[in-house]
Design an enzyme around this catalytic site. Sequence first.
Site, mmCIF file in Angstrom:
data_model
loop_
_atom_site.group_PDB
_atom_site.id
_atom_site.type_symbol
_atom_site.label_atom_id
_atom_site.label_comp_id
_atom_site.label_asym_id
_atom_site.label_seq_id
_atom_site.Cartn_x
_atom_site.Cartn_y
_atom_site.Cartn_z
ATOM 1 N N ASP A 120 110.028 66.505 72.107
ATOM 2 C CA ASP A 120 110.167 65.045 72.198
ATOM 3 C C ASP A 120 110.918 64.524 70.977
ATOM 4 O O ASP A 120 110.430 64.601 69.852
ATOM 5 C CB ASP A 120 108.768 64.412 72.228
ATOM 6 N N TYR A 167 115.038 58.914 65.708
ATOM 7 C CA TYR A 167 114.509 59.932 64.792
ATOM 8 C C TYR A 167 115.623 60.559 63.940
ATOM 9 O O TYR A 167 115.340 61.285 62.997
ATOM 10 C CB TYR A 167 113.749 61.044 65.545
ATOM 11 N N LYS A 200 114.943 59.203 73.615
ATOM 12 C CA LYS A 200 114.614 57.790 73.861
ATOM 13 C C LYS A 200 115.745 56.899 73.368
ATOM 14 O O LYS A 200 116.375 57.196 72.347
ATOM 15 C CB LYS A 200 113.323 57.405 73.114
ATOM 16 N N HIS A 241 112.569 53.238 74.357
ATOM 17 C CA HIS A 241 111.652 53.519 73.244
ATOM 18 C C HIS A 241 110.676 52.371 72.961
ATOM 19 O O HIS A 241 109.514 52.605 72.638
ATOM 20 C CB HIS A 241 112.486 53.815 71.984
HETATM 21 P P1 NAP Z 1 100.511 63.072 64.962
HETATM 22 O O1 NAP Z 1 100.993 64.181 65.824
HETATM 23 O O2 NAP Z 1 99.300 62.292 65.341
HETATM 24 O O3 NAP Z 1 100.218 63.602 63.507
HETATM 25 C C1 NAP Z 1 101.106 64.400 62.788
HETATM 26 C C2 NAP Z 1 100.429 64.704 61.434
HETATM 27 O O4 NAP Z 1 99.308 65.554 61.643
HETATM 28 C C3 NAP Z 1 101.357 65.403 60.484
HETATM 29 O O5 NAP Z 1 101.097 64.866 59.201
HETATM 30 C C4 NAP Z 1 100.908 66.866 60.551
HETATM 31 O O6 NAP Z 1 101.141 67.472 59.302
HETATM 32 C C5 NAP Z 1 99.437 66.733 60.833
HETATM 33 N N1 NAP Z 1 98.900 67.842 61.631
HETATM 34 C C6 NAP Z 1 99.384 68.315 62.803
HETATM 35 N N2 NAP Z 1 98.608 69.311 63.276
HETATM 36 C C7 NAP Z 1 97.611 69.480 62.379
HETATM 37 C C8 NAP Z 1 96.499 70.364 62.296
HETATM 38 N N3 NAP Z 1 96.269 71.243 63.267
HETATM 39 N N4 NAP Z 1 95.671 70.273 61.223
HETATM 40 C C9 NAP Z 1 95.907 69.360 60.243
HETATM 41 N N5 NAP Z 1 96.955 68.502 60.250
HETATM 42 C C10 NAP Z 1 97.803 68.560 61.315
HETATM 43 O O7 NAP Z 1 101.676 61.986 64.692
HETATM 44 P P2 NAP Z 1 103.141 61.716 65.201
HETATM 45 O O8 NAP Z 1 104.085 62.754 64.713
HETATM 46 O O9 NAP Z 1 103.433 60.324 64.816
HETATM 47 O O10 NAP Z 1 103.050 61.784 66.788
HETATM 48 C C11 NAP Z 1 103.421 62.918 67.548
HETATM 49 C C12 NAP Z 1 104.745 62.698 68.245
HETATM 50 O O11 NAP Z 1 104.675 61.556 69.101
HETATM 51 C C13 NAP Z 1 105.919 62.376 67.318
HETATM 52 O O12 NAP Z 1 106.419 63.496 66.617
HETATM 53 C C14 NAP Z 1 106.889 61.772 68.306
HETATM 54 O O13 NAP Z 1 107.530 62.788 69.058
HETATM 55 C C15 NAP Z 1 105.953 60.948 69.167
HETATM 56 N N6 NAP Z 1 105.857 59.534 68.702
HETATM 57 C C16 NAP Z 1 106.362 58.553 69.495
HETATM 58 C C17 NAP Z 1 106.289 57.225 69.118
HETATM 59 C C18 NAP Z 1 106.840 56.167 70.030
HETATM 60 O O14 NAP Z 1 106.960 55.002 69.605
HETATM 61 N N7 NAP Z 1 107.198 56.489 71.240
HETATM 62 C C19 NAP Z 1 105.697 56.877 67.895
HETATM 63 C C20 NAP Z 1 105.176 57.887 67.093
HETATM 64 C C21 NAP Z 1 105.244 59.219 67.506
HETATM 65 P P3 NAP Z 1 102.146 68.740 59.103
HETATM 66 O O15 NAP Z 1 103.448 68.436 59.781
HETATM 67 O O16 NAP Z 1 102.263 68.835 57.627
HETATM 68 O O17 NAP Z 1 101.424 69.903 59.707
#
Ligand code: NAP
Length: 282
Positions: A43, A48, A73, A106
């Site tokens: 994704d 990004y 997106k 998005h």
């Molecule tokens: P998330 O997946 O909730 O959290 C990512 C964080 O969690 C990072 O700091 C990562 O650190 C840590 N993490 C991941 N796995 C872990 C584990 N097993 N143990 C401990 N820490 C862990 O946040 P997100 O990246 O914001 O959301 C996921 C995806 O959703 C994004 O990458 C994006 O593709 C999408 N997104 C979309 C929108 C939208 O508006 N449509 C907004 C936000 C996100 P490390 O990398 O250091 O492991």
Amino acid sequence: MKTVQLNNGVEIPVLGFGVFQIPAEETEQAVIDAIKAGYRHIDTAQAYMNETEVGSGIKNSGVAREELFITTKIWIENVSYDGVMTSFQGSLDRLGLDYVDLLLIHQPYNDVYGAWRAMEELQKEGKIRAIGVSNFAVDRVVDLSVFNETTPAINQIEINPFNQQTEAIEALKAEGIVPEAWAPFAEGKNNIFQNEILSEIGKKYSKSVAQVIVRWLVEQDIVVLAKSTKPERMAENMDVFDFNLSDEDKTAIATLNIGESQFFSHSNPNMIKFLASNKLAL
Ligand code: NAP
């Protein structure tokens, strides 16, 4: 990998690898590592600023393009008929692909109707397999659906134990729209990885807090996007298909719901102005 069927028959892997906030210079390796760990769903987004590096990762992963499910997106400034037509080709060029599996609007701002008609056309031309939205309130998705030919296949929204979105999920499913969870770990906010309730549940199954969260979403047929740049965590977040949460576990997780975004409200006028002023340097 378990899949979820979209309303046009396309199958989406229930777990995807998100690349938000991965710096461009680290993205190619992260995508290669994620595909090596077994992810087949990536994704990204115009905003990004790493579509080019996602494309290199795909190309150098050693896995055939058809085995991968790729989402991008359209950013706010490109949300119009012409904006989609022009900027989507830019996304394809940066990704090095001739089609994407899923294209999303998005944010729920700007000319979403014009954008949607362009997306419908591109889908008919075979350049996109499924089209959807992100961060739309349920009434806005239904409005888009009722006055257009194509019902969005997905609404990608924030869903995590602190913002469980129970009503929105139920309403989306009733419309045949698959909910997709961004920030499933709330990006670590509120000490989520040390949360006592989630840790206690995890201990029963020898699973981590992250695994309990991914499992909780997958069991609801919610597509989950998990982000990590660390190969061991990429593997950990995928290793969720050998246990089931009990009703008692789910009741305990329900008590964690604060019922509001851990980030910002999409109906905050100042936030809309701020996001709209955020022009991409693509
Ligand atoms: P998330 O997946 O909730 O959290 C990512 C964080 O969690 C990072 O700091 C990562 O650190 C840590 N993490 C991941 N796995 C872990 C584990 N097993 N143990 C401990 N820490 C862990 O946040 P997100 O990246 O914001 O959301 C996921 C995806 O959703 C994004 O990458 C994006 O593709 C999408 N997104 C979309 C929108 C939208 O508006 N449509 C907004 C936000 C996100 P490390 O990398 O250091 O492991």
